[in-house]
Design a protein around this motif. Structure first.
Motif, mmCIF file in Angstrom:
data_model
loop_
_atom_site.group_PDB
_atom_site.id
_atom_site.type_symbol
_atom_site.label_atom_id
_atom_site.label_comp_id
_atom_site.label_asym_id
_atom_site.label_seq_id
_atom_site.Cartn_x
_atom_site.Cartn_y
_atom_site.Cartn_z
ATOM 1 N N ASN A 9 0.828 -1.195 0.000
ATOM 2 C CA ASN A 9 0.000 0.000 0.000
ATOM 3 C C ASN A 9 0.865 1.249 0.000
ATOM 4 N N PRO A 10 0.423 2.310 -0.666
ATOM 5 C CA PRO A 10 1.186 3.558 -0.611
ATOM 6 C C PRO A 10 1.136 4.133 0.803
ATOM 7 N N PRO A 11 2.112 4.928 1.160
ATOM 8 C CA PRO A 11 2.177 5.444 2.543
ATOM 9 C C PRO A 11 1.124 6.515 2.812
ATOM 10 N N VAL A 12 -0.147 6.120 2.814
ATOM 11 C CA VAL A 12 -1.223 7.078 3.045
ATOM 12 C C VAL A 12 -1.434 7.362 4.530
ATOM 13 N N LEU A 13 -0.790 6.585 5.390
ATOM 14 C CA LEU A 13 -0.992 6.762 6.827
ATOM 15 C C LEU A 13 0.128 7.575 7.464
ATOM 16 N N ALA A 15 3.562 8.836 8.786
ATOM 17 C CA ALA A 15 4.817 8.219 9.218
ATOM 18 C C ALA A 15 4.670 6.701 9.357
ATOM 19 N N PHE A 16 3.518 6.246 9.867
ATOM 20 C CA PHE A 16 3.305 4.809 10.005
ATOM 21 C C PHE A 16 3.297 4.134 8.633
ATOM 22 N N GLY A 17 2.634 4.733 7.656
ATOM 23 C CA GLY A 17 2.591 4.189 6.304
ATOM 24 C C GLY A 17 3.966 4.161 5.667
ATOM 25 N N ALA A 18 4.759 5.211 5.905
ATOM 26 C CA ALA A 18 6.119 5.250 5.353
ATOM 27 C C ALA A 18 6.979 4.161 5.989
ATOM 28 N N VAL A 23 9.769 -1.012 5.714
ATOM 29 C CA VAL A 23 10.052 -2.338 6.280
ATOM 30 C C VAL A 23 9.683 -3.438 5.294
ATOM 31 N N TYR A 24 8.466 -3.397 4.764
ATOM 32 C CA TYR A 24 8.031 -4.482 3.894
ATOM 33 C C TYR A 24 8.617 -4.384 2.489
ATOM 34 N N GLY A 25 9.081 -3.217 2.103
ATOM 35 C CA GLY A 25 9.848 -3.105 0.865
ATOM 36 C C GLY A 25 11.161 -3.860 0.992
#
Length: 191
Positions: A9-13, A15-18, A23-25
């Motif tokens: 998912n794109p980092p829409v959340l 800092a948590f999304g980034a 991490v999962y990248g």
């Protein structure tokens, strides 16, 4: 680093999304297709190889006795087919008319030989990563025959066959990866 784009998912959340994407990248780069394909090949080959060993005479190595519910059971750390490979009488009985693995339209003795040969040969091809898509397709066919003619229940499909189909479909769709004879031979033949 993997050349595949991160498919999370794109980092829409914020800092948590980034952090999630970072991490999962890295996990995606670490595992990648080659590692996943190798694991899928070995895992599903193990399932069908064990079934093959149950259909043929075997030699056990590093034998030991295991006690389960006060019953002694002879086990072996390693089991390999005895040579020459011989299909057991019980296997032929299981595929005969009225046997638990009887198939419509195919005589029991022929079905026993086909199933045993398929499980053994296709498993070995997957382990080596040789003709992996062909081997995975053959095991998909076997899984569907088992589902439709041997154990035709929803519980068997969702509890067993669907779990077999996941790695098999992955291998058919994506191939065996770079840790395989398919990859080595393709590189050699393309020179």
């Amino acid at each position: 680093m993997s050349t595949e784009k991160f498919d999370g998912n794109p980092p829409v959340l914020g800092a948590f999304g980034a952090l999630y994407q970072s991490v999962y990248g890295k996990v995606q780069d670490l595992i990648g297709h080659n590692g996943l394909a190798l694991f899928a090949r070995l895992a599903i080959a193990g399932v069908f190889w064990r079934s093959f060993l149950n259909k043929v005479e075997t030699n056990g190595y590093f034998d030991f006795v295991e006690v389960i519910n006060n019953f002694e059971i002879q086990r072996s750390l390693i089991k390999l087919p005895a040579f020459p490979v011989t299909i057991t009488d019980q296997t032929f009985a299981n595929f005969a008319d009225g046997g638990r693995n009887a198939l419509p339209l195919i005589p029991g003795d022929i079905a026993a030989v086909m199933a045993t040969t398929g499980e053994g040969l296709l498993s070995l091809l997957l382990v080596m990563g040789l003709f992996s898509r062909f081997a995975a397709t053959g095991l998909i066919f076997m899984a569907l025959v088992i589902q439709f003619f041997v154990f035709p229940t929803n519980a068997h499909f969702w509890g067993t066959v669907a779990l077999w189909l996941i790695p098999l479909l992955y291998l058919v769709g994506r191939g065996s990866g770079a840790i395989s004879l398919d990859y080595v031979l393709t590189r050699q033949l393309s020179r």
